[in-house]
Design an enzyme around this catalytic site. Sequence first.
Site, PDB file in Angstrom:
ATOM      1  N   HIS A  67      44.907  45.023  38.485  1.00 50.39           N
ATOM      2  CA  HIS A  67      46.092  44.177  38.571  1.00 50.39           C
ATOM      3  C   HIS A  67      46.888  44.265  37.284  1.00 50.39           C
ATOM      4  O   HIS A  67      46.364  44.628  36.232  1.00 50.39           O
ATOM      5  CB  HIS A  67      45.714  42.720  38.855  1.00 50.39           C
ATOM      6  CG  HIS A  67      44.675  42.170  37.952  1.00 50.39           C
ATOM      7  ND1 HIS A  67      43.318  42.258  38.229  1.00 50.39           N
ATOM      8  CD2 HIS A  67      44.744  41.540  36.751  1.00 50.39           C
ATOM      9  CE1 HIS A  67      42.627  41.694  37.273  1.00 50.39           C
ATOM     10  NE2 HIS A  67      43.464  41.246  36.337  1.00 50.39           N
ATOM     11  N   CYS A 185      40.338  34.188  32.660  1.00 52.37           N
ATOM     12  CA  CYS A 185      40.500  35.544  32.146  1.00 52.37           C
ATOM     13  C   CYS A 185      41.915  35.667  31.585  1.00 52.37           C
ATOM     14  O   CYS A 185      42.759  34.801  31.834  1.00 52.37           O
ATOM     15  CB  CYS A 185      40.240  36.594  33.228  1.00 52.37           C
ATOM     16  SG  CYS A 185      41.414  36.586  34.604  1.00 52.37           S
TER      17      CYS A 185
END
Length: 662
Positions: A67, A185
Amino acid sequence: MKITGLLKKEGVKLGVVAATQDEAIDVLVDLQCGIGAVADRDRYKQAVLAREAEFSTAVGEGVAIPHAKTDAVSEPGLVAITVPGGVDWKAPDGKPSDLIFLIAAPDTQANVHLEVLAKLSALLMHPEFSAALRAATSVDEFLAAIDAAEAAYDAEQEAKAAAKAAPAAAAQDSGLPQILAITACPTGIAHTYMAAENLEKVAGEMGYTIKVETQGSVGTKNALTAEEIAACKGIIIAADKGIELSRFDGKPLYSTNVSAGINDAERLIKIIVDGEAPICHAKGGSSAPAAASGDGIGSQIYKHLMNGVSHMLPFVVGGGILKAIAFLVDTQGMGTAAYGSSTPLAAFFNLVGGTAFDFMLPILAAFIAMSIADRPGLAPGLVGGWLAKQGFTLGYLATAMDAEAQGALISGGFIAALFAGFAAGYLTLAFEKACDHLPSSLEGIKPVLLYPLVAIFGIGFVMLALNPVFAAINSWLTGALNSLGTGNLVLLGAVVGGMMSVDMGGPFNKAAYVFGTGMLAAGTTSAQIVMASVMVGGMVPPIAVALSTTFFKNRWTEADRKAGIVNYIMGLSFISEGAIPYAAADPGRVLPSCIIGSAVAGALSALFGCTSPAPHGGAWVIAVIGNPVMYLVALIAGSVIAALILSFLKKPLSAEESGLAK
């Protein structure tokens, strides 16, 4: 929005043949371009590769979710491929990845599409779901498997929500230990939610109750309450970025990376249940360090710097405006006092405003240090910042008994205060870690005696030793300006005006200002021309930012535009620091624009023969400015030029990113 609302039929490709990770990424990026999610293919691919360089997005069991969040993405996008032969994605379990989803996220605030991606990430933690996707023989079958799993997941979440409505005592009566966790994250898109889902799943299988707070791009979800923290057996932090820990002080806490939450949840839970987690000692807002592949050193420094700047700005704004009022209400030539303090009222405003200004650099250093080392860093940071401002040196102490031999102190200014903040913070942090091995009986005196005593002594010695270096930098800058002379006032006006925007309150800015105010002592017209150029140059950056946020709305977020309004007042008050948050966020565009605009304003002011007998005040002292109309022309011209350049350099945001779609 359903997952298949993002994952279009055209964005799925089954049976892909890819020998390498790069080949697979090329196929996925082409799919993103095909569905219209990506505006710049090359930049988007580079962002995906950069994310992979941080650490692999493979989560094991054949699944990978690469991503990227970047302005190369025009709209949220999700694509998927199956690679029957598998691709080496550096998975933690060593298995090749054969089910790969690629996420394209625009560089914007949290949106509903991220909630959808979080749901997909959670679903992929269930082996039966992944198996159904691999077994699909057509794209329609692949999407149908997603719809079916999503419906079951939504029903499960509704049941969980209903269960949470029951009294919390029911969970306590079960006799099972309660575990809390936080997952996060750097991008907050996939791994945050996968770790949360896996921790919940494994804890349930082991017979324990758990609540997981997620800190992702959609904001903080399922936030832990004070009652839950007080009752829990321990806390798991599975995060690749800093997490504020003060609320967990005194509780068992184990900190690790987010990948461990995905791949090693059972071990993490056992650490808490078996009482092997260390006790958290984190009062006053300390943070868990970024684990494994967390924030880079650059982002950490930026975070600490912005903590100092945000706490410093109220002193700059309040003090600057009060000093400006002092010159506005003063009467030039009254008495023997300096202009700005020759009447009681002016002296009052100048005293109070000047006092606030005196705190500016110490506060900057103090809160940089506090960001690094928590509360123990505050005192040494404050002392270090004050010593930096005053310019005290070891040589000065050597002549402390001889006033004539001491000489004038030279402040190290902004750059010295920055150094003092970081030095005090890391010095304190190092000493805190060294004290971890001391007997527990000393816990009570460490924060009130040992930390401040040693850290203040240490930063005091460091700053007294290094202040001559920072003073030399400021002296060199001032000397360089003096060497230009006043023969070419237009060139000199451009130089000092541009310097006011180089670092907006830093050594270049202060050197230009000190040069201008120093020349005023000569009482010549040339000196007042230089001072006028200095002041108009310092007024340009905030006004330029304000103009750009007002007239080029699609270049800025809604928060930027709201903050931009204040910069009109800051600029008119000769407070260059109002533009610092914008310059810090985007120095490559903001600084060059403002430097050019300030240089133009300074040159025009000198060309028009504008003079200023006041060393401060901005537009509020226009009554004492020589040739005031053309002075305003110079200010407007420089500000408009800077705003136009800045707005041209900044790329337009999408309506969603700018908040103009509301």
